[in-house]
Design an enzyme around this catalytic site. Structure first.
Site, mmCIF file in Angstrom:
data_model
loop_
_atom_site.group_PDB
_atom_site.id
_atom_site.type_symbol
_atom_site.label_atom_id
_atom_site.label_comp_id
_atom_site.label_asym_id
_atom_site.label_seq_id
_atom_site.Cartn_x
_atom_site.Cartn_y
_atom_site.Cartn_z
ATOM 1 N N ARG A 147 0.862 -1.182 0.000
ATOM 2 C CA ARG A 147 0.000 0.000 0.000
ATOM 3 C C ARG A 147 0.896 1.229 0.000
ATOM 4 N NH1 ARG A 147 -3.287 1.887 5.551
ATOM 5 N NH2 ARG A 147 -1.626 3.332 6.034
ATOM 6 N N TYR A 159 -2.332 11.260 7.036
ATOM 7 C CA TYR A 159 -2.587 9.908 7.542
ATOM 8 C C TYR A 159 -1.631 8.912 6.872
ATOM 9 C CZ TYR A 159 -4.155 5.211 7.572
ATOM 10 O OH TYR A 159 -4.142 3.846 7.686
ATOM 11 N N ASP A 209 -5.054 3.727 0.959
ATOM 12 C CA ASP A 209 -6.084 3.933 1.988
ATOM 13 C C ASP A 209 -6.513 5.402 2.004
ATOM 14 O OD1 ASP A 209 -7.695 3.919 4.215
ATOM 15 O OD2 ASP A 209 -6.237 2.940 5.527
ATOM 16 N N HIS A 211 -8.961 6.423 4.028
ATOM 17 C CA HIS A 211 -9.287 6.622 5.442
ATOM 18 C C HIS A 211 -10.560 7.435 5.662
ATOM 19 C CE1 HIS A 211 -7.728 6.369 9.693
ATOM 20 N NE2 HIS A 211 -7.333 5.229 9.189
ATOM 21 N N GLU A 235 -9.148 1.994 -0.498
ATOM 22 C CA GLU A 235 -9.740 1.582 0.778
ATOM 23 C C GLU A 235 -10.490 2.731 1.434
ATOM 24 O OE1 GLU A 235 -6.779 -0.136 3.323
ATOM 25 O OE2 GLU A 235 -7.817 0.541 5.134
ATOM 26 N N GLU A 261 -12.910 -1.863 8.104
ATOM 27 C CA GLU A 261 -12.085 -2.023 9.307
ATOM 28 C C GLU A 261 -12.777 -1.487 10.556
ATOM 29 O OE1 GLU A 261 -8.609 0.222 7.916
ATOM 30 O OE2 GLU A 261 -9.039 1.702 9.458
ATOM 31 N N ARG A 282 -13.223 -5.715 4.829
ATOM 32 C CA ARG A 282 -12.015 -5.575 5.648
ATOM 33 C C ARG A 282 -12.240 -5.774 7.151
ATOM 34 N NH1 ARG A 282 -7.469 -3.910 5.161
ATOM 35 N NH2 ARG A 282 -7.458 -2.100 6.542
ATOM 36 N N GLU A 338 -3.877 -7.719 5.439
ATOM 37 C CA GLU A 338 -2.973 -6.613 5.777
ATOM 38 C C GLU A 338 -1.919 -7.082 6.768
ATOM 39 O OE1 GLU A 338 -4.937 -3.291 7.604
ATOM 40 O OE2 GLU A 338 -3.170 -2.000 7.458
ATOM 41 N N TRP A 401 -11.169 11.433 10.549
ATOM 42 C CA TRP A 401 -9.721 11.118 10.570
ATOM 43 C C TRP A 401 -9.456 9.855 9.797
ATOM 44 C CZ3 TRP A 401 -6.964 6.921 12.824
ATOM 45 C CH2 TRP A 401 -5.567 7.011 12.604
HETATM 46 C C1 GCO Z 1 -5.294 0.431 8.222
HETATM 47 C C2 GCO Z 1 -5.955 1.375 9.156
HETATM 48 C C3 GCO Z 1 -5.144 1.787 10.326
HETATM 49 C C4 GCO Z 1 -6.047 2.505 11.327
HETATM 50 C C5 GCO Z 1 -5.677 2.110 12.710
HETATM 51 C C6 GCO Z 1 -6.525 2.801 13.754
HETATM 52 O O1 GCO Z 1 -5.720 0.408 7.088
HETATM 53 O O2 GCO Z 1 -4.427 -0.296 8.664
HETATM 54 O O3 GCO Z 1 -6.607 2.395 8.508
HETATM 55 O O4 GCO Z 1 -4.041 2.563 9.948
HETATM 56 O O5 GCO Z 1 -5.951 3.871 11.180
HETATM 57 O O6 GCO Z 1 -5.792 0.729 12.811
HETATM 58 O O7 GCO Z 1 -6.264 2.256 15.001
HETATM 59 MG MG MG Z 2 -7.390 1.518 6.710
#
Ligand code: GCO
Ligand code: MG
Length: 401
Positions: A147, A159, A209, A211, A235, A261, A282, A338, A401
């Site tokens: 990634r 991020y 990602d 996010h 993602e 996630e 995910r 991941e 975030w």
């Molecule tokens: C990822 C996630 C992480 C999260 C984290 C938050 O794709 O691995 O987005 O980076 O931000 O797990 O605790």
């Molecule tokens: Mg993520």
């Protein structure tokens, strides 16, 4: 096989982890991960105060019944705290049953349907040169999928990008403040992927990602702009709880979509899966109710042609990673897993039989999950309160975030 003890250990060997230890009267020990980043003690209290007392004297082999008992029996359903607590119990019980049968958990789940689990690593950089160097290091280590995240020019923080060392978002006695600007991001993201494809060609699987930061139509634009770079996935394009937003993205672009996630149950992704609005689900073994529930989600996904891509950050402990690998090995619709390295101190606390070779992980063939948890070592690393960052737009208002 009656449960005689259940205890919660909170430790911080480089970052915080919550571990549930369950013991049976005949001396079998099972472990489960209960880590919820930035809110660890809420799960520890839920387990200690409400769940552990209920486990005593239950038959450790009745895994599904225990799951139902804790889920339906609480009346209050879903949510990250509850589902993480149930997940930890579930993982520990699979571990116990595997150990007492002398079988690795993947054998209990029907046996391996593949020889190894393809994982993706995390490459990032404070600029495109640094990203390219880190991406190259991952390819050299054998990753077949990587990634890519890069600092967005014009923003002070991004991020997925660390200014020094490995990326770890949790920190500080107050949440750090990140900054965000959608326009700068949307213009820069295709340049990032163009650079990777120019330098590494088409063979390596490329992931990114977002996010949860875009609106549906912005995500549609991003997806289209990334089509030339043949992404493995984009993602979390939009805030995940708004399931029908994904219809808009889906109809606009062929860039594959991954999400989940932050989901905790099958009901959080039911519409996404049954409408075929996503390509990869995910959900993680820790935050979505353990092996028992994640297996249900993956089976539902299989029916609709959606593949798996479990969350596996370093803020889930090596126990969770092992549990994910056991399940990944057995599901026909596996997509990718991941992988992030755990902090150095974690090795002193969690001894895992999982091994990485040529882009693939294998959990090993030890009975149970294959992770030994050293409680004495854990006691040397006391809990250290940390928060995930809060994100603000350039005008000061809060953004996802
Ligand atoms: C990822 C996630 C992480 C999260 C984290 C938050 O794709 O691995 O987005 O980076 O931000 O797990 O605790
Ligand atoms: Mg993520």
């Amino acid at each position: 096989m009656k449960i005689s003890d259940a205890r919660v250990v909170v430790s911080s060997p480089g970052r915080n982890y919550v571990t549930l230890v369950i013991e049976t009267g005949d001396g079998v020990i099972g472990v489960g991960d209960a880590t919820l980043n930035g809110r660890e003690l809420a799960v520890a209290a839920y387990l200690r105060d409400h769940v552990c007392p209920l486990l005593i004297d239950r038959d450790a082999r009745r895994i599904t019944d225990t799951w139902e008992y804790l889920y339906r029996g609480a009346y209050w359903r879903r949510g990250p705290v509850t589902m993480t607590a149930i997940a930890a119990v579930d993982m520990a019980l699979w571990d116990i049953v595997g150990k007492s049968a002398g079988l690795p958990v993947h054998q209990l789940l029907g046996g391996a349907v593949r020889d190894g689990v393809m994982v993706y690593g995390h490459a990032s950089g404070t600029d495109l040169d640094a990203l390219e160097a880190d991406f190259s290091a991952h390819v050299d280590q054998g990753y077949l999928a990587v990634r890519a995240q890069c600092a967005i020019p014009g923003l002070d923080s991004t991020y997925g990008v660390s200014k020094s060392g490995a990326y770890e978002p949790a920190g500080g006695s107050r949440p750090a403040q990140d900054v965000w600007d959608t326009g700068l991001y949307l213009d820069f993201a295709p340049k990032m992927m163009a650079r990777i494809r120019d330098s590494f060609g088409d063979r390596v699987h490329l992931l990114h990602d977002v996010h949860h930061r875009l609106s549906p139509i912005e995500a549609a634009r991003l997806g289209r702009s990334l089509e030339p770079y043949r992404m493995f996935w984009m993602e979390d394009p939009t805030p995940a709880e708004d399931q029908s937003a994904f219809k808009i993205i889906r109809e606009a672009t062929t860039t594959p979509i991954a999400v989940g996630e932050v989901f905790n149950s099958i009901w959080d992704c039911q519409e996404l899966i049954t409408n075929r609005w996503i390509d990869y689900i995910r959900t993680s073994v820790t935050h979505a109710g353990g092996i028992t529930h994640l297996r249900r989600i993956f089976s539902l996904a299989e029916l609709y042609g959606v593949r798996t891509g479990s969350h596996g950050p370093s803020d889930l402990s090596p126990i969770a990673f092992a549990a994910a690998l056991h399940l990944d090995l057995t599901v026909p619709n596996f997509g990718i897993q991941e992988h992030m390295n755990h902090p150095a101190g974690a090795e002193q606390v969690f001894d895992t039989s999982a091994e990485f070779r040529d882009g693939y992980f294998h959990p090993g063939d030890e009975p149970g999950l294959g992770v030994t948890f050293d409680e004495e070592a854990a006691a040397r690393f006391p809990y250290n309160r940390k928060y995930l960052p809060v994100n603000r737009r350039l005008d000061g208002s809060v953004h996802d975030w």
